[in-house]
Design a protein around this motif. Structure first.
Motif, PDB file in Angstrom:
ATOM      1  N   GLN A 174      49.988  65.121 -39.763  1.00 43.54           N
ATOM      2  CA  GLN A 174      49.451  65.254 -41.116  1.00 43.54           C
ATOM      3  C   GLN A 174      48.875  66.637 -41.354  1.00 43.54           C
ATOM      4  OE1 GLN A 174      46.909  62.125 -42.839  1.00 43.54           O
ATOM      5  NE2 GLN A 174      45.525  63.740 -43.522  1.00 43.54           N
ATOM      6  N   SER A 175      49.040  67.120 -42.566  1.00 40.32           N
ATOM      7  CA  SER A 175      48.499  68.416 -42.951  1.00 40.32           C
ATOM      8  C   SER A 175      46.969  68.391 -42.877  1.00 40.32           C
ATOM      9  CB  SER A 175      48.933  68.751 -44.380  1.00 40.32           C
ATOM     10  OG  SER A 175      48.150  69.793 -44.912  1.00 40.32           O
ATOM     11  N   PRO A 176      46.354  69.453 -42.363  1.00 43.23           N
ATOM     12  CA  PRO A 176      44.881  69.539 -42.336  1.00 43.23           C
ATOM     13  C   PRO A 176      44.292  69.913 -43.690  1.00 43.23           C
ATOM     14  CG  PRO A 176      45.824  71.542 -41.440  1.00 43.23           C
ATOM     15  CD  PRO A 176      46.996  70.636 -41.734  1.00 43.23           C
ATOM     16  N   ASN A 177      45.145  70.165 -44.678  1.00 45.36           N
ATOM     17  CA  ASN A 177      44.665  70.625 -45.979  1.00 45.36           C
ATOM     18  C   ASN A 177      44.155  69.499 -46.874  1.00 45.36           C
ATOM     19  OD1 ASN A 177      45.362  73.360 -45.432  1.00 45.36           O
ATOM     20  ND2 ASN A 177      47.505  72.873 -45.868  1.00 45.36           N
ATOM     21  N   TRP A 178      44.435  68.246 -46.498  1.00 43.93           N
ATOM     22  CA  TRP A 178      43.961  67.120 -47.307  1.00 43.93           C
ATOM     23  C   TRP A 178      43.503  65.982 -46.401  1.00 43.93           C
ATOM     24  CZ3 TRP A 178      45.993  62.127 -47.342  1.00 43.93           C
ATOM     25  CH2 TRP A 178      47.207  61.946 -46.684  1.00 43.93           C
TER      26      TRP A 178
ATOM     27  N   LYS B 152      40.886  73.796 -54.311  1.00 43.14           N
ATOM     28  CA  LYS B 152      39.942  73.947 -53.201  1.00 43.14           C
ATOM     29  C   LYS B 152      38.767  73.012 -53.382  1.00 43.14           C
ATOM     30  CE  LYS B 152      41.031  78.882 -52.613  1.00 43.14           C
ATOM     31  NZ  LYS B 152      40.475  80.264 -52.661  1.00 43.14           N
ATOM     32  N   ARG B 153      38.401  72.333 -52.296  1.00 40.18           N
ATOM     33  CA  ARG B 153      37.203  71.492 -52.248  1.00 40.18           C
ATOM     34  C   ARG B 153      37.077  70.605 -53.481  1.00 40.18           C
ATOM     35  NH1 ARG B 153      33.151  76.338 -51.037  1.00 40.18           N
ATOM     36  NH2 ARG B 153      34.698  77.322 -52.394  1.00 40.18           N
ATOM     37  N   SER B 154      38.110  69.850 -53.762  1.00 46.34           N
ATOM     38  CA  SER B 154      38.140  68.967 -54.923  1.00 46.34           C
ATOM     39  C   SER B 154      38.562  67.562 -54.507  1.00 46.34           C
ATOM     40  CB  SER B 154      39.089  69.512 -55.994  1.00 46.34           C
ATOM     41  OG  SER B 154      38.635  70.761 -56.495  1.00 46.34           O
TER      42      SER B 154
ATOM     43  N   PRO C  57      51.816  62.211 -54.420  1.00 48.87           N
ATOM     44  CA  PRO C  57      51.180  63.429 -54.920  1.00 48.87           C
ATOM     45  C   PRO C  57      51.633  64.629 -54.091  1.00 48.87           C
ATOM     46  CG  PRO C  57      49.566  61.675 -54.549  1.00 48.87           C
ATOM     47  CD  PRO C  57      50.843  61.228 -53.925  1.00 48.87           C
ATOM     48  N   ILE C  58      51.803  65.760 -54.748  1.00 49.68           N
ATOM     49  CA  ILE C  58      52.273  66.972 -54.081  1.00 49.68           C
ATOM     50  C   ILE C  58      51.181  68.031 -54.151  1.00 49.68           C
ATOM     51  CG2 ILE C  58      53.958  68.840 -54.159  1.00 49.68           C
ATOM     52  CD1 ILE C  58      55.894  66.790 -55.459  1.00 49.68           C
ATOM     53  N   ILE C  59      50.864  68.630 -53.011  1.00 56.13           N
ATOM     54  CA  ILE C  59      49.920  69.746 -52.994  1.00 56.13           C
ATOM     55  C   ILE C  59      50.620  70.983 -52.449  1.00 56.13           C
ATOM     56  CG2 ILE C  59      47.936  68.211 -52.723  1.00 56.13           C
ATOM     57  CD1 ILE C  59      47.750  69.140 -49.801  1.00 56.13           C
ATOM     58  N   GLU C  60      50.182  72.147 -52.929  1.00 57.97           N
ATOM     59  CA  GLU C  60      50.688  73.438 -52.460  1.00 57.97           C
ATOM     60  C   GLU C  60      49.541  74.443 -52.482  1.00 57.97           C
ATOM     61  OE1 GLU C  60      54.916  74.362 -54.120  1.00 57.97           O
ATOM     62  OE2 GLU C  60      53.901  73.202 -55.650  1.00 57.97           O
ATOM     63  N   ASP C  61      49.467  75.285 -51.470  1.00 61.01           N
ATOM     64  CA  ASP C  61      48.437  76.336 -51.420  1.00 61.01           C
ATOM     65  C   ASP C  61      47.042  75.763 -51.661  1.00 61.01           C
ATOM     66  OD1 ASP C  61      50.173  78.541 -50.943  1.00 61.01           O
ATOM     67  OD2 ASP C  61      50.796  78.462 -53.030  1.00 61.01           O
ATOM     68  N   SER C  62      46.765  74.610 -51.098  1.00 62.48           N
ATOM     69  CA  SER C  62      45.482  73.943 -51.328  1.00 62.48           C
ATOM     70  C   SER C  62      44.780  73.668 -49.999  1.00 62.48           C
ATOM     71  CB  SER C  62      45.694  72.625 -52.085  1.00 62.48           C
ATOM     72  OG  SER C  62      46.290  72.858 -53.352  1.00 62.48           O
ATOM     73  N   CYS C  63      43.462  73.476 -50.074  1.00 65.32           N
ATOM     74  CA  CYS C  63      42.709  73.153 -48.868  1.00 65.32           C
ATOM     75  C   CYS C  63      41.438  72.404 -49.249  1.00 65.32           C
ATOM     76  CB  CYS C  63      42.376  74.406 -48.064  1.00 65.32           C
ATOM     77  SG  CYS C  63      41.301  75.570 -48.932  1.00 65.32           S
ATOM     78  N   GLY C  64      40.980  71.542 -48.347  1.00 62.82           N
ATOM     79  CA  GLY C  64      39.751  70.807 -48.596  1.00 62.82           C
ATOM     80  C   GLY C  64      39.837  69.817 -49.729  1.00 62.82           C
ATOM     81  N   VAL C  65      41.042  69.290 -50.004  1.00 65.58           N
ATOM     82  CA  VAL C  65      41.193  68.302 -51.073  1.00 65.58           C
ATOM     83  C   VAL C  65      41.202  66.896 -50.473  1.00 65.58           C
ATOM     84  CG1 VAL C  65      42.317  69.842 -52.700  1.00 65.58           C
ATOM     85  CG2 VAL C  65      43.705  68.642 -51.036  1.00 65.58           C
ATOM     86  N   ARG C  66      40.557  65.958 -51.171  1.00 67.55           N
ATOM     87  CA  ARG C  66      40.421  64.601 -50.666  1.00 67.55           C
ATOM     88  C   ARG C  66      40.925  63.608 -51.721  1.00 67.55           C
ATOM     89  NH1 ARG C  66      34.296  64.129 -48.644  1.00 67.55           N
ATOM     90  NH2 ARG C  66      33.942  64.471 -50.887  1.00 67.55           N
ATOM     91  N   PHE C  67      41.413  62.459 -51.246  1.00 69.22           N
ATOM     92  CA  PHE C  67      42.057  61.513 -52.149  1.00 69.22           C
ATOM     93  C   PHE C  67      41.475  60.110 -51.995  1.00 69.22           C
ATOM     94  CE2 PHE C  67      44.895  65.038 -51.698  1.00 69.22           C
ATOM     95  CZ  PHE C  67      45.479  65.188 -52.942  1.00 69.22           C
ATOM     96  N   ALA C  68      41.437  59.373 -53.122  1.00 68.37           N
ATOM     97  CA  ALA C  68      40.939  58.001 -53.168  1.00 68.37           C
ATOM     98  C   ALA C  68      41.657  57.277 -54.309  1.00 68.37           C
ATOM     99  CB  ALA C  68      39.429  57.991 -53.379  1.00 68.37           C
TER     100      ALA C  68
END
Length: 354
Positions: free
Chosen positions: A330-334, A269-271, A281-292
């Motif tokens: 696209q998923s809204p979680n990332w 969360k929020r990371s 990269p694979i995400i599960e049960d996550s939200c508010g994650v950002r990538f760079a």
């Protein structure tokens, strides 16, 4: 017309017995028939070549080769698990054999990561599910054969900290999800407000765990085969190359700068994640994650990344797969971390191991 010419040739007298005019006409017929025959032959060969090319797709051959290698490795690991379970090894050999199985599973994860760019999505998912099942089987077997070595937070009160007590009570009420149990391995455990530094030496290529940290900064240099991250809050984690997989579970308000062949993120969360990764990269049960993109520097990192086959930018940091989002959009979680909010190049060359 061609048949008439061939008939004329078969019934014509020997060219040596006719006058020069007929001999010239006869030779002209032969030339025309030869040219037509060569044209037909060339067209046939071209058509066959095209059909052959279209029927042998390189991606198909690559997928077939991968599936064969994956199946053979899976069977070998299952055989090793069975050998341990039914006591076919001496008791003194159990721990080394379990370590070898863990290494084989990590190698299988690396195989998937290295080939994920051409594999169909369902093959990647199926392979990762198989690997998760194998690792869970290994963990169950380890707890049976080495019960004293089994790690469990609730059985080690000396590792408890008041800041995690309520969280642990919540977790104990929930059914445990497979594939994200914390393994017993060297690492940093149960710290608050500290700078934690470790350099992996050449002979230290196993697994490393960081778990139950609050408001800490973790600096890992050198190469390691597998990294497990569990229950972090308000932390920053810097790592050099991970030659196998990074598994992250239960993190909030953290920043990760990581390079790995495969990264799987669960319950984040929020990371923010600054990544260089060979597979998506694979995400599960996550939200508010950002990538760079990856932005870490220290003395010797370029050589280490090259040795780990992570020296080239793959752009996969922006190609995230949310396993629980099945729609085409696209998923809204990332999301992509805006450039004006990114950290610059982070240099940890002066880090000293405590």
């Amino acid at each position: 017309m061609e048949n008439e010419e061939e008939a004329a040739l078969s019934s014509s007298p020997n060219p040596l017995d006719v006058d020069p005019t007929l001999q010239k006409k006869h030779q002209s017929m032969l030339d025309r028939l030869t040219n037509r025959h060569q044209t037909r032959l060339g067209s046939s060969l071209t058509r066959r070549s095209a059909e052959s090319d279209s029927s042998s797709s390189p991606s198909f051959e690559s997928t077939s080769t991968f599936l064969s290698r994956f199946s053979n490795s899976k069977s070998s690991i299952e055989s090793q698990l069975a050998q341990c379970r039914f006591g076919l090894s001496e008791s003194t050999q159990v721990k080394p054999q379990l370590d070898q199985i863990s290494s084989s599973i990590s190698d299988l994860e690396k195989l998937v990561a290295e080939n994920a760019y051409f594999l169909p999505s369902y093959e990647v998912r199926s392979s990762l599910k198989t690997i998760s099942d194998l690792r869970q089987s290994l963990e169950i077997l380890s707890s049976e054969l080495l019960p004293k070595k089994k790690f469990a937070f609730k059985n080690k009160p000396t590792r408890k900290d008041p800041i995690f007590e309520s969280k642990e009570q919540e977790e104990e009420k929930k059914p445990e999800k497979p594939g994200f149990r914390v393994p017993e391995s060297p690492g940093f455990w149960n710290k608050k407000g500290e700078i934690l530094v470790h350099k992996f030496k050449g002979s230290e290529l196993g697994e490393f765990t960081i778990a139950d940290l609050d408001s800490c900064e973790v600096r890992l240099t050198g190469s390691v085969r597998a990294l497990f991250v569990h229950r972090l809050r308000n932390c920053t984690v810097y790592t050099g190359p991970v030659t196998g997989s990074v598994l992250i579970d239960g993190v909030e308000r953290c920043v990760f700068i990581m390079a790995s062949h495969q990264i799987r993120i669960h319950n984040a969360k929020r990371s923010d994640f600054y990544l260089r990764v060979r597979s998506r990269p694979i995400i599960e049960d996550s939200c508010g994650v950002r990538f760079a993109p990856y932005c870490l520097s220290y003395q010797g990192i370029e050589d280490e990344l090259r040795e780990a086959s992570l020296d080239g930018e793959t752009k996969n940091w922006s190609n995230v797969d949310d396993f629980l989002w099945l729609r085409a959009v696209q998923s809204p979680n990332w999301s992509i971390l805006p450039e004006d909010e990114r950290v610059g190049l982070v240099d940890i060359s002066n880090s000293e191991e405590s």
